[in-house]
Scaffold this active site. Structure first.
Site, PDB file in Angstrom:
ATOM      1  N   SER A 103       4.171   4.131  -2.359  1.00  0.00           N
ATOM      2  CA  SER A 103       3.687   2.768  -2.096  1.00  0.00           C
ATOM      3  C   SER A 103       2.402   2.404  -2.825  1.00  0.00           C
ATOM      4  O   SER A 103       2.000   1.236  -2.804  1.00  0.00           O
ATOM      5  CB  SER A 103       3.485   2.567  -0.590  1.00  0.00           C
ATOM      6  OG  SER A 103       4.730   2.441   0.054  1.00  0.00           O
ATOM      7  N   PHE A 165      18.436   2.513   6.422  1.00  0.00           N
ATOM      8  CA  PHE A 165      19.013   3.814   6.090  1.00  0.00           C
ATOM      9  C   PHE A 165      18.758   4.807   7.213  1.00  0.00           C
ATOM     10  O   PHE A 165      17.621   4.949   7.682  1.00  0.00           O
ATOM     11  CB  PHE A 165      18.422   4.349   4.789  1.00  0.00           C
ATOM     12  CG  PHE A 165      18.698   3.484   3.587  1.00  0.00           C
ATOM     13  CD1 PHE A 165      19.923   3.547   2.927  1.00  0.00           C
ATOM     14  CD2 PHE A 165      17.742   2.599   3.120  1.00  0.00           C
ATOM     15  CE1 PHE A 165      20.181   2.757   1.831  1.00  0.00           C
ATOM     16  CE2 PHE A 165      17.991   1.794   2.023  1.00  0.00           C
ATOM     17  CZ  PHE A 165      19.219   1.873   1.374  1.00  0.00           C
ATOM     18  N   TYR A 197       4.534  -3.992   7.941  1.00  0.00           N
ATOM     19  CA  TYR A 197       4.674  -3.350   6.640  1.00  0.00           C
ATOM     20  C   TYR A 197       6.131  -3.345   6.219  1.00  0.00           C
ATOM     21  O   TYR A 197       7.006  -2.885   6.960  1.00  0.00           O
ATOM     22  CB  TYR A 197       4.148  -1.928   6.725  1.00  0.00           C
ATOM     23  CG  TYR A 197       3.954  -1.246   5.396  1.00  0.00           C
ATOM     24  CD1 TYR A 197       2.746  -1.351   4.726  1.00  0.00           C
ATOM     25  CD2 TYR A 197       4.965  -0.491   4.819  1.00  0.00           C
ATOM     26  CE1 TYR A 197       2.546  -0.726   3.513  1.00  0.00           C
ATOM     27  CE2 TYR A 197       4.783   0.136   3.602  1.00  0.00           C
ATOM     28  CZ  TYR A 197       3.566   0.022   2.949  1.00  0.00           C
ATOM     29  OH  TYR A 197       3.372   0.645   1.739  1.00  0.00           O
ATOM     30  N   GLY A 344       0.587   6.103  -0.365  1.00  0.00           N
ATOM     31  CA  GLY A 344       2.037   6.089  -0.483  1.00  0.00           C
ATOM     32  C   GLY A 344       2.636   7.401  -0.035  1.00  0.00           C
ATOM     33  O   GLY A 344       2.050   8.468  -0.235  1.00  0.00           O
TER      34      GLY A 344
END
Length: 880
Positions: A103, A165, A197, A344
């Site tokens: 990220s 997912f 987010y 990230g």
């Protein structure tokens, strides 16, 4: 709020996206390689703390590998690694290896969008529909109502397609088009309102950048950022599943049948994250990138300022204290200031990178994602330590003096000198602290936080260390309201905290302007700023003259200090105390005004509080010179309940045999004092003071305090009948506080805080008209709660706007339905503003029930269990 200065036992009588916590995984693993570091450049201190934090990741937590790179304008470059980059070959982990930065990609995408906005090709406040017509038009989602800015800030209200997912097998080796990812997101339920987010936001931002520029996002990022900055290790992998060049392999940890194994998860197709998480880079490149960004090489000052306009972020998705801007996260540092960057995590890698106010750039890489909250918290401690540890020695260069935000580093890093608490032979507070085993210290803070290099003052603290050190929870700062001193509170608080008490270092802090902390004493004729307007215009004029006189005295004696007295500055002092104590977080226990201070601190310094107790909360939207207005109904109710109690005891007090008769007696005494002051010993009590005595004694419905009020009124009744009377011990203490200057330092300091927080109407007639509008509804209390006060004449205007309290704070709140100081409705306001808080409602007429030690087992046990375990009740609850 307190009108009088309680003496001994004052504390008991106050009136005034990252990880969820999971079970730690214990496992046997190869012994990690010790941290390896380059020596620090000459003139810089060592990085021992950073090395310890680095080794904790691979040692205590048994993560595969960890590396850190620090680029400092004064100390140069320093790198260190611990553990291994490859579990098969045992190749050591280093800070020059490529990893998937996940990220952190979002910041590259955001910079590209903002450059296009600067060029006039994108409008940040335009709807997504303008650039991507028809793409967001189902599932209740509407691209016409979502702006480009809201995408970058994660306030679009869109879900995250990654949540579609079930596990990584659903995307690890698959190619995805950006539009497919958006389509998956639109099938998901709507998130809760506010900040959420979502990588989908950045997929859309990438598509908008492509539409506006006419080129692929990868090409635009290469042309605008990677190429000009010569980021030699940074690239878009596309559908390539392997990382080219020297890199760290990534691992997933799994526990099966009590055995831990590490699966190599290096290879994957990252088109699933694309503009929100596909880039590969290295610590060197990231430090160059964030240094260039914050140094103004990539964006204009105006665009960078917009990028840094933040909203509070959910710590469950990022980390405590984080605030999110336009692809940029701001986080306060314990050594002062805010570091800006991003983080990230994509399955087997975790990266955090950013820049401190001093210009120091830090990147931390892990090649195994933390699997517990403790691991993640220690990763963020490593980041903060790398920012704060090993700065250039003081005086080594001009820049070193301003390390931290605004040069506050020296205050956070000061060494405290602990000493006895007793100041002199007459210091009863100090003696009690010493007898309890507490120690005291003076913490140096700036008088003016805008000029930290200027004049300083000291803030006095006491600390009663945890007696159960083996199970120590941490440090708890205590404030009992008022505003008033709090240095005396630790021994008393330990006595009511049950099993939790011995596990905390309990710290009492006198707020600036009060007690031992640069006390403001204007030499006033009273210990309080509160007076009633009484029964007539003449009484109002006397009260107004009293208020103006106190303001004038403060202007003559403390004009240079008053502009710097405020709750915001007290909160800043509190954070320096936290830093000087060496704590990353502290717990907080505040009552009455202390709840306002605590909520202001939490808003100004998010993420720095652990367990938080707010006992009888102030409505933060109303705190200021008129904070008592609106409490008339609660006080009338409490007076009526007391009158019923006194009527049942008419034989003892002679105030009347029914509730109505007792209230009639009270009314008659006030009217009598308006005609001629009541002579009680050496005191003369008129209609501007008698209602204050009533007001000050309606803080609880317990028999003892009710009896004190009844005895006082019996004395006043005798005085009104013309008898020569002396005050009871309790009444003498009260009248000395209200009618002499013996405690003027208390009222002066309290007034300075209240007047320093918010401006008051300057025209005395404003108050008189307000009183008359409300007199018929509350003849006794409206003239007091709505009266003119010194803030109408105060010589210094508030230096800052009041804090807009709010955000996520999972605090435990205690509120009583009949609270006469902080009304139940006001408690509910703060409860709504603090997301994640829980409220315990007590059906009683009492203020600050927990800190008072009110005899309700439900309240005391609920609070003490929370302080012991950290577990909030599952929902709000009521105690009978």
């Amino acid at each position: 709020m307190t009108t009088r200065q309680p003496r001994r036992r004052r504390a008991a009588r106050r009136a005034g996206a990252v990880l969820a916590a999971v079970a730690a995984i214990a496992a046997a693993a190869a012994v990690p390689a010790p941290a390896r570091a380059e020596p620090p450049p000459a003139g810089c201190t060592d990085r021992t703390a950073t090395l310890r934090a680095l080794e904790r990741m691979t040692g205590t937590h048994e993560l595969t590998g960890a590396a850190v790179r620090v680029d400092d304008p004064e100390c140069g470059t320093w790198t260190a690694g611990s553990g291994v980059a490859d579990r098969r070959t045992q190749r050591p982990m280093r800070a020059d290896l490529r990893v998937r930065i996940a990220s952190v990609t979002k910041t590259f995408t955001a910079v590209t969008v903002l450059q296009l906005a600067r060029e006039g090709r994108i409008s940040l406040d335009a709807p997504v529909e303008r650039y991507l017509p028809g793409l967001i038009d189902r599932g209740g989602y509407d691209g016409r109502k979502i702006t480009v800015r809201s995408l970058l800030r994660h306030t679009s209200g869109l879900p995250d397609h990654m949540d579609a997912f079930a596990d990584p097998d659903g995307y690890r080796f698959r190619h995805f088009e950006p539009e497919d990812l958006v389509e998956r997101a639109l099938t998901l339920p709507h998130p809760s309102p506010g900040w959420h987010y979502s990588t989908t936001n950045y997929v859309l931002a990438g598509l908008i950048a492509e539409k506006a520029s006419g080129h692929g996002l990868e090409d635009e990022v290469q042309r605008r950022i990677i190429g000009p900055l010569r980021l030699r290790d940074t690239y878009w992998p596309g559908d390539r599943t392997r990382i080219r060049g020297a890199h760290a392999r990534g691992y997933l940890r799994e526990e099966r049948d009590g055995t831990v194994r590490w699966d190599d998860f290096t290879e994957m197709n990252t088109t699933v994250a694309w503009a929100g998480g596909a880039l590969i880079s290295s610590p060197r490149d990231l430090n160059v990138f964030f240094g260039a960004l914050m140094g103004g090489r990539l964006l204009s000052p105006a665009m960078l300022a917009q990028m840094k306009q933040t909203v509070p972020a959910d710590p469950d998705r990022v980390w405590d204290g984080a605030a999110y801007g336009l692809g940029l996260i701001g986080t306060p540092l314990r050594c002062g200031g805010t570091w800006w960057g991003h983080a990230g995590g994509l399955e087997s890698y975790a990266t955090v990178s950013g820049v401190a106010p001093s210009g120091r750039r830090v990147t931390v890489d892990l090649n195994e994602s933390p699997s517990t909250k403790e691991m993640f918290d220690d990763q963020m401690k490593l980041v903060e330590t790398a920012f704060c540890d090993g700065a250039a020695a003081p005086g080594a260069a001009p820049a070193a003096a301003s390390s931290g935000a605004g040069g506050l580093g020296r205050y956070y890093d000061q060494r405290l000198e602990w000493k006895d608490c007793t100041l002199n032979a007459g210091d009863e507070v100090g003696k009690e602290l010493d007898e309890a085993g507490a120690r005291c210290a003076d913490v140096t803070v700036p008088l003016d936080y805008r000029r930290p290099e200027g004049r300083t003052i000291t803030v006095a603290i006491s600390r009663l260390k945890a007696s159960d050190g083996a199970h120590r929870i941490g440090t708890m700062i205590i404030n009992g309201g008022g505003p008033g001193p709090a240095i005396d509170m630790p021994p008393y608080m330990r006595s009511i905290m049950g099993r939790a008490g011995p596990r905390y270092d309990l710290v009492g802090m006198d707020p600036r302007s009060l007690g031992r902390s640069a006390a403001v004493d204007c030499g006033g004729p009273s210990g309080t700023w509160i007076k009633s307007a009484g029964e007539s215009r003449g009484s109002f004029d006397r009260a107004a003259a009293f208020a103006k006189d106190l303001a004038d005295r403060c202007a003559r004696t403390n004009a240079g200090v008053l502009p710097h007295i405020s709750t915001r500055n007290i909160a800043r002092d509190m954070d320096i105390v936290r830093g000087a104590l060496g704590e990353r977080k502290v717990s907080y226990n505040g009552a009455s005004y202390g709840t306002y201070l605590g909520s202001v601190y939490a808003t100004m310094f998010p993420g720095r509080l652990d367990r938080v107790l707010l006992d009888s909360s102030v409505d933060p939207t109303r705190f200021g010179p008129r904070l008592l207005a609106g409490t008339e109904g609660a006080n009338d109710h409490a007076l009526g309940a007391w009158a019923a109690w006194a009527a049942e005891r008419d034989a003892a007090y002679g105030l009347g045999g029914t509730r109505a008769e007792v209230l009639g007696t009270v009314r008659g005494l006030v009217e009598a004092s308006a005609k001629a002051p009541l002579a009680v010993g050496r005191y003369r009590v008129d209609d501007t003071t008698l209602p204050v005595v009533l007001f000050d004694n309606l803080g609880t419905d317990e028999d003892g305090p009710r009896a004190v009020l009844a005895e006082s009124l019996r004395v006043f009744a005798k005085a009104a009948a013309g008898e020569s009377v002396q005050p009871t011990k309790e009444l003498d203490e009260e009248l000395a506080f209200l009618l002499t200057g013996a405690e003027s330092v208390y009222g002066s300091g309290q007034t300075a805080i209240i007047c320093g927080d918010a401006a008051a109407p300057r025209d005395p007639e404003y108050y008189r008209r307000d009183i008359e509008r409300n007199r018929s509804a509350s003849p006794l209390f409206a003239p007091l709660t709505r009266n003119v006060n010194p803030c109408a004449f105060w010589p210094a205007r508030p230096a800052e706007r009041p804090t807009e309290v709010g955000g996520r704070l999972p605090a435990l709140m205690v509120a009583a339905t009949g609270d006469t100081r902080t009304t139940y409705a006001g408690n509910q306001v703060l409860h709504r503003l603090l997301r994640g808080s829980r409220m315990v409602t007590l059906d009683a007429d009492v203020h600050a029930p927990y800190q008072r030690g009110y005899p309700n087992t439900c309240v005391m046990d609920t609070v003490n269990d929370y302080l012991l375990t950290g577990r909030l009740p599952a929902r709000d609850l009521t105690c009978a």
